[in-house]
Design an enzyme around this catalytic site. Structure first.
Site, PDB file in Angstrom:
ATOM      1  N   GLU A 184      -5.118   7.519   7.056  1.00  0.00           N
ATOM      2  CA  GLU A 184      -4.156   8.617   7.173  1.00  0.00           C
ATOM      3  C   GLU A 184      -4.790   9.868   6.557  1.00  0.00           C
ATOM      4  O   GLU A 184      -5.278   9.820   5.415  1.00  0.00           O
ATOM      5  CB  GLU A 184      -2.872   8.216   6.425  1.00  0.00           C
ATOM      6  CG  GLU A 184      -1.688   9.107   6.656  1.00  0.00           C
ATOM      7  CD  GLU A 184      -0.792   8.689   7.830  1.00  0.00           C
ATOM      8  OE1 GLU A 184      -1.161   7.778   8.620  1.00  0.00           O
ATOM      9  OE2 GLU A 184       0.279   9.289   7.971  1.00  0.00           O
TER      10      GLU A 184
ATOM     11  N   LYS B 179       7.401  -1.567   6.824  1.00  0.00           N
ATOM     12  CA  LYS B 179       7.468  -0.295   6.095  1.00  0.00           C
ATOM     13  C   LYS B 179       8.800  -0.185   5.362  1.00  0.00           C
ATOM     14  O   LYS B 179       9.814  -0.730   5.804  1.00  0.00           O
ATOM     15  CB  LYS B 179       7.254   0.885   7.035  1.00  0.00           C
ATOM     16  CG  LYS B 179       8.220   1.000   8.190  1.00  0.00           C
ATOM     17  CD  LYS B 179       7.870   2.209   9.056  1.00  0.00           C
ATOM     18  CE  LYS B 179       8.639   2.202  10.354  1.00  0.00           C
ATOM     19  NZ  LYS B 179       8.345   3.335  11.208  1.00  0.00           N
TER      20      LYS B 179
ATOM     21  N   ARG C 294      -2.108   9.897  11.230  1.00  0.00           N
ATOM     22  CA  ARG C 294      -2.929   8.689  11.373  1.00  0.00           C
ATOM     23  C   ARG C 294      -4.111   8.983  12.282  1.00  0.00           C
ATOM     24  O   ARG C 294      -3.932   9.569  13.353  1.00  0.00           O
ATOM     25  CB  ARG C 294      -2.078   7.585  11.994  1.00  0.00           C
ATOM     26  CG  ARG C 294      -2.826   6.274  12.176  1.00  0.00           C
ATOM     27  CD  ARG C 294      -1.882   5.244  12.745  1.00  0.00           C
ATOM     28  NE  ARG C 294      -2.450   3.921  12.728  1.00  0.00           N
ATOM     29  CZ  ARG C 294      -1.710   2.814  12.804  1.00  0.00           C
ATOM     30  NH1 ARG C 294      -0.410   2.888  12.900  1.00  0.00           N
ATOM     31  NH2 ARG C 294      -2.280   1.629  12.801  1.00  0.00           N
TER      32      ARG C 294
ATOM     33  N   GLU D 117       0.861  -1.177   0.000  1.00  0.00           N
ATOM     34  CA  GLU D 117       0.000   0.000   0.000  1.00  0.00           C
ATOM     35  C   GLU D 117       0.898   1.228   0.000  1.00  0.00           C
ATOM     36  O   GLU D 117       2.038   1.156   0.477  1.00  0.00           O
ATOM     37  CB  GLU D 117      -0.878   0.037   1.274  1.00  0.00           C
ATOM     38  CG  GLU D 117      -1.878  -1.077   1.346  1.00  0.00           C
ATOM     39  CD  GLU D 117      -2.783  -0.971   2.573  1.00  0.00           C
ATOM     40  OE1 GLU D 117      -2.832   0.100   3.213  1.00  0.00           O
ATOM     41  OE2 GLU D 117      -3.425  -1.970   2.895  1.00  0.00           O
TER      42      GLU D 117
ATOM     43  N   ARG E 210       4.270  -3.869  17.502  1.00  0.00           N
ATOM     44  CA  ARG E 210       5.050  -3.644  16.284  1.00  0.00           C
ATOM     45  C   ARG E 210       5.545  -4.988  15.827  1.00  0.00           C
ATOM     46  O   ARG E 210       6.209  -5.685  16.593  1.00  0.00           O
ATOM     47  CB  ARG E 210       6.227  -2.715  16.620  1.00  0.00           C
ATOM     48  CG  ARG E 210       6.923  -2.119  15.418  1.00  0.00           C
ATOM     49  CD  ARG E 210       8.101  -1.267  15.830  1.00  0.00           C
ATOM     50  NE  ARG E 210       7.774   0.068  16.309  1.00  0.00           N
ATOM     51  CZ  ARG E 210       7.398   1.088  15.537  1.00  0.00           C
ATOM     52  NH1 ARG E 210       7.266   0.916  14.231  1.00  0.00           N
ATOM     53  NH2 ARG E 210       7.156   2.266  16.058  1.00  0.00           N
TER      54      ARG E 210
ATOM     55  N   ARG F  95      -2.682   8.699  17.094  1.00  0.00           N
ATOM     56  CA  ARG F  95      -1.873   7.556  17.496  1.00  0.00           C
ATOM     57  C   ARG F  95      -1.604   7.574  19.002  1.00  0.00           C
ATOM     58  O   ARG F  95      -1.368   6.554  19.608  1.00  0.00           O
ATOM     59  CB  ARG F  95      -0.570   7.754  16.745  1.00  0.00           C
ATOM     60  CG  ARG F  95       0.241   6.603  16.449  1.00  0.00           C
ATOM     61  CD  ARG F  95       1.381   7.125  15.614  1.00  0.00           C
ATOM     62  NE  ARG F  95       2.454   6.178  15.554  1.00  0.00           N
ATOM     63  CZ  ARG F  95       3.077   5.681  16.595  1.00  0.00           C
ATOM     64  NH1 ARG F  95       2.729   6.051  17.796  1.00  0.00           N
ATOM     65  NH2 ARG F  95       4.044   4.810  16.442  1.00  0.00           N
TER      66      ARG F  95
ATOM     67  N   PHE G  22      -7.164   2.549   5.602  1.00  0.00           N
ATOM     68  CA  PHE G  22      -6.416   1.322   5.330  1.00  0.00           C
ATOM     69  C   PHE G  22      -6.826   0.147   6.206  1.00  0.00           C
ATOM     70  O   PHE G  22      -6.331  -0.956   6.022  1.00  0.00           O
ATOM     71  CB  PHE G  22      -4.907   1.560   5.383  1.00  0.00           C
ATOM     72  CG  PHE G  22      -4.390   2.198   6.651  1.00  0.00           C
ATOM     73  CD1 PHE G  22      -4.271   1.487   7.824  1.00  0.00           C
ATOM     74  CD2 PHE G  22      -3.995   3.533   6.638  1.00  0.00           C
ATOM     75  CE1 PHE G  22      -3.784   2.075   8.975  1.00  0.00           C
ATOM     76  CE2 PHE G  22      -3.510   4.143   7.799  1.00  0.00           C
ATOM     77  CZ  PHE G  22      -3.402   3.401   8.976  1.00  0.00           C
TER      78      PHE G  22
ATOM     79  N   LYS H 297       2.478   4.372   1.552  1.00  0.00           N
ATOM     80  CA  LYS H 297       2.650   4.864   2.929  1.00  0.00           C
ATOM     81  C   LYS H 297       2.493   6.388   2.855  1.00  0.00           C
ATOM     82  O   LYS H 297       3.406   7.109   2.460  1.00  0.00           O
ATOM     83  CB  LYS H 297       4.018   4.483   3.506  1.00  0.00           C
ATOM     84  CG  LYS H 297       4.167   4.902   4.975  1.00  0.00           C
ATOM     85  CD  LYS H 297       5.489   4.460   5.546  1.00  0.00           C
ATOM     86  CE  LYS H 297       5.567   4.608   7.065  1.00  0.00           C
ATOM     87  NZ  LYS H 297       5.140   5.875   7.621  1.00  0.00           N
TER      88      LYS H 297
HETATM   89  P1  ATP Z   1       6.608   6.482  10.944  1.00  0.00           P
HETATM   90  O1  ATP Z   1       7.306   7.521  11.757  1.00  0.00           O
HETATM   91  O2  ATP Z   1       7.479   5.733   9.984  1.00  0.00           O
HETATM   92  O3  ATP Z   1       5.316   6.952  10.324  1.00  0.00           O
HETATM   93  P2  ATP Z   1       5.319   5.215  13.159  1.00  0.00           P
HETATM   94  O4  ATP Z   1       6.122   4.786  14.326  1.00  0.00           O
HETATM   95  O5  ATP Z   1       4.414   6.386  13.315  1.00  0.00           O
HETATM   96  O6  ATP Z   1       6.274   5.358  11.937  1.00  0.00           O
HETATM   97  P3  ATP Z   1       4.820   2.709  11.948  1.00  0.00           P
HETATM   98  O7  ATP Z   1       3.869   1.646  12.295  1.00  0.00           O
HETATM   99  O8  ATP Z   1       6.238   2.408  12.143  1.00  0.00           O
HETATM  100  O9  ATP Z   1       4.389   4.021  12.701  1.00  0.00           O
HETATM  101  O10 ATP Z   1       4.608   3.109  10.438  1.00  0.00           O
HETATM  102  C1  ATP Z   1       3.318   3.086   9.943  1.00  0.00           C
HETATM  103  C2  ATP Z   1       2.733   4.479   9.949  1.00  0.00           C
HETATM  104  O11 ATP Z   1       2.555   4.861   8.603  1.00  0.00           O
HETATM  105  C3  ATP Z   1       1.359   4.461  10.559  1.00  0.00           C
HETATM  106  O12 ATP Z   1       1.402   4.817  11.928  1.00  0.00           O
HETATM  107  C4  ATP Z   1       0.573   5.453   9.721  1.00  0.00           C
HETATM  108  O13 ATP Z   1       0.590   6.727  10.325  1.00  0.00           O
HETATM  109  C5  ATP Z   1       1.350   5.568   8.433  1.00  0.00           C
HETATM  110  N1  ATP Z   1       0.682   5.010   7.236  1.00  0.00           N
HETATM  111  C6  ATP Z   1       0.577   5.656   6.056  1.00  0.00           C
HETATM  112  N2  ATP Z   1      -0.006   4.895   5.145  1.00  0.00           N
HETATM  113  C7  ATP Z   1      -0.317   3.711   5.733  1.00  0.00           C
HETATM  114  C8  ATP Z   1      -0.924   2.517   5.286  1.00  0.00           C
HETATM  115  N3  ATP Z   1      -1.326   2.368   4.026  1.00  0.00           N
HETATM  116  N4  ATP Z   1      -1.072   1.500   6.179  1.00  0.00           N
HETATM  117  C9  ATP Z   1      -0.661   1.634   7.465  1.00  0.00           C
HETATM  118  N5  ATP Z   1      -0.051   2.754   7.934  1.00  0.00           N
HETATM  119  C10 ATP Z   1       0.123   3.782   7.086  1.00  0.00           C
END
Ligand code: ATP
Length: 601
Positions: A304, A432, A256, A249, A426, A274, A344, A251
């Site tokens: 998102e 990712k 979020r 998907e 996690r 979050r 998502f 990102k």
């Molecule tokens: P990052 O700082 O890389 O966004 P994070 O710690 O906030 O990381 P992670 O679970 O590591 O969170 O990375 C996924 C994040 O990416 C989610 O928290 C969300 O905000 C974002 N995101 C964007 N597109 C998507 C998607 N298609 N599916 C899931 N998460 C997504």
């Protein structure tokens, strides 16, 4: 129950840093608490009267609390202020002043737990004219009847300083010891992860045992802890991990949200961040669109929110959507900054909890749960762009398409039957892969500001560099990992003192291990995103200390601020020691070099 019993337990917890000992102290205490009072005991142990997602806070200013101490102890304001400057903790000031007072007033009524809850609840809801004075009087009433130790905790609770070291992990261990078995501990954790309400879980467990806990379900209005992604360095590694087939998907680079939607007379829409903050007022248009377009009555979805240009149907950079987080002029911001939600995931719909079903099933249900809007200038509600990938060429092609569409990279998701929604964890069901991974390190770091150094040269008069820390959820402690002095522009440097003011601390925060001593200390609060050239063993930084090499922590070399303030993360959600250790181990070259803190002057 008397409040002295809970204060005595907090005191015992504070006297140790060993998690096992804390667990035993808590388990022993929890067994003695009446189930009807357990919920509030759990909230109070982290200084609250409600679960984290409830926005009500006690938040009394230190100055107001010092006034209450003066009025109860009969001490001079100037003496109390001086003690506060020296000790930096209104709790300790109260303890010292009250212990003197107690020698004179021997015959006061013991304070009950219920009285404390009632008065604290009154403080919490007191607003409007004369509210400061009323709050001060309510606190004075409690202090008047409290012992020295009780006063210490009351003053810490009302000023938001209640940290006795026992986090939610320790509390859950203690609950398992008190009411269940070690094997049942994961069920307790799951109930917490899907409700974000440990008070509710504790009360349910004490009253109805594990059978009742197993029946706890996801419900609209109670946020679910978000599922998080692991990371890998290359697309082929990702394909290997998923044995050649998975979903990719986009990102998206936005904010979020977890949307809780309920229609009908008692309906509502709540958008949680979050970190469980209520973001509904920042995205009223998205909330409205979700409610209007939902087929059925209630649902919990995730997506998102990204700034969007309807004229060109393109995404805009992250900084644009952050303007939606301002407090005032929201209707103008809604006009000026169009936003779209890219959904998502689906966690719940019309009585069915989907968190234990597979990703493919959840996605299918999500895509059939909303109507299109063909009438407005653009459809505010959409789904994340997605394709099933089974070759490396296709993986690269999809990634390039995501970058061209101004996304951060891709999210790869498992297609297996076991690909459930793992609330609060996690793991490798989601992986990712970002554009930044082409650099030496595989991800950015989200670090908490714990100190600042005054600037020199052209930075004289402002903070020139910051001391940054990461977090260890196992011990509840922060450890430093770099001195950050690059990547700041003049506007950010000018705004920094204001952003950090609320976290200023006269002493080193009790939850922090640090060797480096900055000019100003801060309680962990503000989280910034940082990149670095690599990670090396460090004798001065304390993150992951002793885990790779005795007498060494892990420090970032050439850290740089990316410009992103992570106000969607609490300091406890910043990069963990374990993740920094993983990054270190992922590095191909492990030169044992000193971290370099590049500081622009
Ligand atoms: P990052 O700082 O890389 O966004 P994070 O710690 O906030 O990381 P992670 O679970 O590591 O969170 O990375 C996924 C994040 O990416 C989610 O928290 C969300 O905000 C974002 N995101 C964007 N597109 C998507 C998607 N298609 N599916 C899931 N998460 C997504």
């Amino acid at each position: 129950m008397l409040f002295s019993e809970i204060a005595k337990t907090f005191d015992r917890l504070e006297s140790t840093t060993r998690r096992l000992e804390m667990t035993d102290i808590l388990a022993e205490f929890i067994k003695t608490v009446n189930p009807a009072e357990l919920r509030e005991v759990v909230y109070l142990s982290v200084g609250r009267l409600h679960p984290d997602f409830c926005p009500l806070e006690l938040g009394m200013a230190d100055k107001l609390v010092l006034k209450a101490i003066v009025s109860v102890s009969g001490k001079k304001q100037s003496d109390v202020d001086e003690m506060w400057i020296k000790l930096g903790d209104p709790g300790q000031v109260a303890e010292q002043c009250i212990s003197k007072k107690k020698q004179m007033t021997l015959f006061s009524e013991p304070l009950t737990f219920q009285t404390v809850i009632d008065v604290l609840s009154a403080i919490e809801v007191t607003t409007g004219k004369d509210s400061q004075d009323k709050k001060m009087k309510l606190l004075s009433r409690l202090l008047h009847e409290s012992s020295a130790v009780e006063a210490r905790y009351l003053c810490r609770i009302v000023t938001g300083r209640m940290r006795v070291g026992a986090g939610s992990m320790t509390l859950m261990d203690a609950l398992a010891i008190a009411f269940a078995t070690k094997e049942e501990r994961p069920e307790i954790e799951r109930a917490f992860n899907i409700t974000c309400d440990l008070g509710l879980v504790a009360e349910t467990l004490a009253a109805g045992g594990m059978e009742a806990v197993k029946k706890i379900k996801v419900s609209v209005g109670s946020p679910v802890k978000v599922m998080l992604a692991e990371r890998l360095r290359t697309l082929p590694e990702i394909m290997d991990k998923f044995e050649g087939k998975c979903a990719f998907e986009y990102k998206y680079d936005g904010i979020r949200v977890q949307a809780h939607i309920k229609k009908g007379a008692d309906g509502f829409v709540k958008l949680y961040s979050r970190r469980l903050e209520d973001l509904t007022s920042n995205f009223p248009d998205i909330a409205e669109a979700l409610k209007n377009q939902l087929k059925g009555n209630e649902a919990i979805i995730e997506g998102e929110c990204v700034a969007y240009d309807p004229a060109t149907n393109t995404l805009k950079p992250f900084q644009n959507v952050t303007h939606r987080r301002k407090k005032h002029g929201m209707s103008q911001a809604v006009e000026e900054i169009p936003v779209r939600i890219f959904m998502f995931d689906l966690l719940y719909k019309d009585g069915t909890d989907y968190t234990l079903t597979s990703y493919s099933h959840r996605r299918l249900m999500l895509e059939t749960s909303f109507n299109d809007n063909t009438e407005g200038p653009y459809d505010l509600v959409g789904y994340s762009e997605r394709e099933i990938i089974s070759t490396e060429e296709h993986a690269q092609e999809f990634f390039d398409k995501a970058i061209a569409a101004k996304c951060e990279g891709i999210m790869a998701k498992a297609l297996t039957d076991s690909s459930i929604y793992r609330a609060g964890s996690r793991g490798f069901l989601w992986i990712k892969y970002k554009k930044d991974y082409t650099q030496a390190l595989v991800d950015t770091f989200d670090l908490a500001v714990v100190g600042a150094f005054y600037g020199m040269g052209k930075r004289a008069g402002v903070y020139g560099a910051l001391l940054m820390a990461s977090y260890d959820p196992d011990t509840g402690r922060f450890g430093t990992t770099c001195k950050l002095g690059t990547g700041f522009d003049d506007a950010f440097l000018a705004a920094l003192p204001g952003m950090l003011e609320a976290y200023k601390s006269n002493t080193k925060p009790s939850s922090l291990d640090a060797e480096m001593v900055p000019d100003v200390w801060f309680l962990p609060g503000l989280v910034l995103e940082v990149t670095a050239a690599d990670i090396s063993l460090s004798p001065i930084h304390t993150a992951a200390f002793g885990t790779i090499k005795e007498d060494s922590g892990l420090g970032l070399r050439f850290p740089r601020f990316t410009g992103k303030v992570r106000d969607d993360k609490t300091p406890e959600q910043c990069t963990t020691f374990e993740e920094i250790k993983e990054f270190y181990e992922l590095q191909e070259e492990r030169d044992v070099q000193e971290p370099v803190d590049a500081v622009e002057e």
